[in-house]
Write an enzyme that holds these catalytic residues in place. Structure first.
Site, PDB file in Angstrom:
ATOM      1  CB  ALA A 240       1.808  -7.847  -8.034  1.00 45.34           C
TER       2      ALA A 240
ATOM      3  NE  ARG B 181      -0.667   0.870   4.844  1.00 45.20           N
ATOM      4  CZ  ARG B 181      -0.971   0.491   6.073  1.00 45.20           C
ATOM      5  NH1 ARG B 181      -1.841  -0.487   6.283  1.00 45.20           N
ATOM      6  NH2 ARG B 181      -0.431   1.093   7.105  1.00 45.20           N
TER       7      ARG B 181
ATOM      8  CD  GLU C 299      -3.909  -1.954   8.637  1.00 41.76           C
ATOM      9  OE1 GLU C 299      -4.304  -2.564   9.655  1.00 41.76           O
ATOM     10  OE2 GLU C 299      -2.967  -1.136   8.662  1.00 41.76           O
TER      11      GLU C 299
ATOM     12  CG  HIS D  89       9.728 -11.392  -2.138  1.00 40.21           C
ATOM     13  ND1 HIS D  89       9.094 -12.123  -3.104  1.00 40.21           N
ATOM     14  CD2 HIS D  89      10.024 -12.275  -1.138  1.00 40.21           C
ATOM     15  CE1 HIS D  89       9.032 -13.398  -2.724  1.00 40.21           C
ATOM     16  NE2 HIS D  89       9.568 -13.501  -1.529  1.00 40.21           N
TER      17      HIS D  89
ATOM     18  CD  GLU E 285       6.643 -11.427  -7.717  1.00 38.19           C
ATOM     19  OE1 GLU E 285       7.650 -10.941  -8.265  1.00 38.19           O
ATOM     20  OE2 GLU E 285       6.608 -11.697  -6.497  1.00 38.19           O
TER      21      GLU E 285
HETATM   22  C1  FMN Z   1      -4.756  -5.003  -2.438  1.00 39.29           C
HETATM   23  C2  FMN Z   1      -3.566  -5.532  -1.711  1.00 39.29           C
HETATM   24  C3  FMN Z   1      -2.880  -4.738  -0.801  1.00 39.29           C
HETATM   25  C4  FMN Z   1      -1.773  -5.205  -0.122  1.00 39.29           C
HETATM   26  N1  FMN Z   1      -1.100  -4.380   0.715  1.00 39.29           N
HETATM   27  C5  FMN Z   1       0.052  -4.808   1.291  1.00 39.29           C
HETATM   28  C6  FMN Z   1       0.851  -3.939   2.074  1.00 39.29           C
HETATM   29  O1  FMN Z   1       0.527  -2.770   2.271  1.00 39.29           O
HETATM   30  N2  FMN Z   1       1.991  -4.414   2.593  1.00 39.29           N
HETATM   31  C7  FMN Z   1       2.392  -5.698   2.398  1.00 39.29           C
HETATM   32  O2  FMN Z   1       3.448  -6.074   2.894  1.00 39.29           O
HETATM   33  N3  FMN Z   1       1.638  -6.565   1.691  1.00 39.29           N
HETATM   34  C8  FMN Z   1       0.489  -6.139   1.118  1.00 39.29           C
HETATM   35  N4  FMN Z   1      -0.249  -6.994   0.367  1.00 39.29           N
HETATM   36  C9  FMN Z   1       0.141  -8.404   0.275  1.00 39.29           C
HETATM   37  C10 FMN Z   1       1.291  -8.584  -0.660  1.00 39.29           C
HETATM   38  O3  FMN Z   1       1.003  -8.028  -1.918  1.00 39.29           O
HETATM   39  C11 FMN Z   1       1.606 -10.049  -0.840  1.00 39.29           C
HETATM   40  O4  FMN Z   1       2.060 -10.526   0.396  1.00 39.29           O
HETATM   41  C12 FMN Z   1       2.643 -10.326  -1.916  1.00 39.29           C
HETATM   42  O5  FMN Z   1       3.059 -11.657  -1.776  1.00 39.29           O
HETATM   43  C13 FMN Z   1       3.827  -9.427  -1.797  1.00 39.29           C
HETATM   44  O6  FMN Z   1       4.750  -9.689  -2.821  1.00 39.29           O
HETATM   45  P1  FMN Z   1       6.126 -10.412  -2.498  1.00 39.29           P
HETATM   46  O7  FMN Z   1       5.773 -11.821  -2.139  1.00 39.29           O
HETATM   47  O8  FMN Z   1       6.847 -10.295  -3.785  1.00 39.29           O
HETATM   48  O9  FMN Z   1       6.757  -9.658  -1.377  1.00 39.29           O
HETATM   49  C14 FMN Z   1      -1.366  -6.525  -0.331  1.00 39.29           C
HETATM   50  C15 FMN Z   1      -2.040  -7.344  -1.231  1.00 39.29           C
HETATM   51  C16 FMN Z   1      -3.118  -6.856  -1.936  1.00 39.29           C
HETATM   52  C17 FMN Z   1      -3.808  -7.750  -2.941  1.00 39.29           C
HETATM   53 MN    MN Z   2       7.930 -11.658  -4.889  1.00 36.33          MN
END
Ligand code: FMN
Ligand code: MN
Length: 486
Positions: free
Chosen positions: A216, A166, A275, A184, A226
């Site tokens: 994502a 976010r 959230e 990540h 991704e």
């Molecule tokens: C709409 C939406 C909002 C999100 N907001 C956050 C956030 O603010 N912080 C966070 O760490 N993960 C957030 N997530 C979850 C991550 O996108 C998710 O854990 C994803 O695996 C992160 O990518 P990564 O695995 O490459 O780190 C959100 C997911 C969605 C669908």
């Molecule tokens: Mn990732």
């Protein structure tokens, strides 16, 4: 044929009755958020706000881009995104997700694209040029990133991560958001760039073809791009263009791209925010890394997708019920576990996972639970419920019945204290534990104990079990003869 951009997706949503155009002028300050929230509550079509107070005609917001739809086609927006029929059930979507992600497709670099129709550099790169909404009363600011993706690159390996994290607007040229060390982006920022006292280049992409935010926002394992998985899910490569001011690539058809750098050790208060847990977990913001903007490029008449998170079911819950379930099911099967299906009931805000499985030996449920907690998606799956093969994991009524009749209130409940959980936003932890992410996990083993003799195991008293097949068939074939309409 995959959608080439957000606009083609909108056309399809409209054809399927999944889009509500709103010509009435709306205020970005709270009104947009309230409409999106009510659309979730009513399972109404996704709102497309066409006139936003104080902004030029053509600058639009799409709400609830992956929100739940009416009964019988709850997952329609996700199914449409994947080119499947709108009525596809969650189990079908999960299996298709697993099948397609096993055949990733690398992206294709192109020389230009619609995202370059307007190039704003220096002072012209003003975040508030766009109708960024102030979503919930009590939020710390206007949120520009709720259904977007953040591109960053590992400085050593070249691995390029896309994640949804976010983003709140601080001022015209800076933003802030959660950069969790368990994610990540956090691993790259804290362990690599900041540790070397170097700025981390980023690109924030808002408004893409519909598969990109689904992936994502999923838990794709470390080191995997991704964008390759997205190509696989679309069945076509994503077309990327080079950024103007950073060495990163972004989807050529994106609506808005924000480029810049995160400086090492810079922090500014971000939050609070409504959230995905269904709450605003804090009453004040807290210091988070800062995204400094160097350039913005955008399409003419840009469309900004917005998720207004909160109590289930919002876009986050619907998406994770497919993608996170897919990741876990694939992982468990790859370990040789005889798992039939898993489900994240959206009502539980992605905190709980149900695993439907055969039980090859006594106490097997513990192996499943530990495998889940050890996986990257395990970071948010605090509650694991393991049910027998005869219970449909995707049917919450069946799961609840099983949970409270087969799980022993003492030996069936297994707790793991002092376990790492998502910091800051967890709601059930003590306030001081929220800061460090100290939580706990819990398993409900709702399988019949494997060491019981068959004659000690109760038999289900249900239509499909308690009557011989020929009686079932006779009753079904005569149903309307009895006078019932259907
Ligand atoms: C709409 C939406 C909002 C999100 N907001 C956050 C956030 O603010 N912080 C966070 O760490 N993960 C957030 N997530 C979850 C991550 O996108 C998710 O854990 C994803 O695996 C992160 O990518 P990564 O695995 O490459 O780190 C959100 C997911 C969605 C669908
Ligand atoms: Mn990732």
């Amino acid at each position: 044929m995959a959608f080439k951009d957000l606009r083609e997706y909108l056309t399809k949503l409209e054809q399927e009755g999944e889009l509500q155009r709103i010509e009435e002028e709306v205020d970005w300050n709270l009104e947009v958020g309230a409409v999106i929230r009510r659309a979730y509550d009513l399972r109404a079509p996704a709102p497309l706000f066409e006139k936003i107070k104080g902004y030029p005609k053509g600058y639009r917001i799409l709400g609830a881009p992956a929100g739940f739809s009416r009964s019988g086609r709850e997952y329609a927006r996700i199914a449409i995104s994947m080119g499947m029929k709108p009525e596809a059930g969650v189990g079908e979507l999960i299996e298709e997700y697993i099948r397609r992600k096993k055949a990733p497709i690398k992206p294709m670099i192109v020389s230009s694209g619609p995202c370059k129709e307007n190039i704003l550099l220096g002072d012209k790169a003003d975040l508030l040029k766009f109708p960024v909404p102030f979503l919930h009363d009590g939020d710390g600011g206007r949120y520009i990133g709720t259904w977007h993706l953040v591109v960053t690159r590992d400085p050593d390996t070249g691995w390029t991560n896309w994640g949804v994290y976010r983003l709140m607007v601080h001022d015209a040229s800076s933003m802030g958001g959660l950069v969790s060390p368990t994610q990540h982006i956090g691993m790259m920022y804290y362990q690599k760039y900041e540790a070397r006292n170097q700025p981390m280049p980023f690109a924030v992409v808002i408004g893409t073809e519909p598969v990109s935010p689904l992936i994502a926002g999923s838990f794709i394992p470390l080191g995997i791009n991704e964008v390759d998985v997205i190509g696989g899910l679309r069945g076509e490569p994503v077309q990327l263009v080079k950024c103007e001011t950073v060495d990163l690539e972004v989807p050529a058809t994106a609506e808005i791209v924000i480029e810049g750098e995160m400086m090492p050790y810079e922090r500014r208060n971000e939050g609070p925010f409504g959230e995905y847990t269904g709450y605003r977990s804090a009453h004040f913001g807290s210091p988070k890394p800062v995204y400094r903007v160097k350039a913005i490029t955008h399409r003419n008449d840009p469309i900004m997708p917005v998720s207004c998170m909160g109590v289930p079911v919002d876009d986050d819950h619907s998406t994770m019920s497919v993608t996170v379930a897919g990741e876990v099911l694939d992982d468990l099967r790859s370990k040789g576990f005889p798992v039939k299906m898993v489900a994240l009931p959206p009502e539980c805000a992605a905190h709980m996972i149900v695993v439907q499985t055969a039980t090859p030996y006594p106490y097997f449920a513990k192996k499943i639970a530990h495998a889940i907690w050890a996986s990257s998606a395990g970071a948010i799956l605090y509650w694991v419920v393991v049910v027998d093969e005869d219970v449909d994991a995707t049917n919450l009524n069946e799961v609840l019945h099983c949970m409270f009749t087969r799980c022993h209130p003492d030996r069936g409940v297994y707790k793991v204290p002092n376990a790492p959980i998502y910091p800051n936003i967890s709601t059930f932890t003590d306030p001081e534990d929220r800061l460090t992410g100290r939580g706990a996990y819990c398993l409900f083993d709702a399988t019949w104990p494997k060491h019981w003799k068959p004659e000690d195991t109760p038999v289900k008293a249900s239509f499909d079990v308690s009557w011989p097949k020929e009686i079932q068939e006779r009753v079904l074939s005569k149903w309307t003869k009895y006078g019932y309409k259907e």
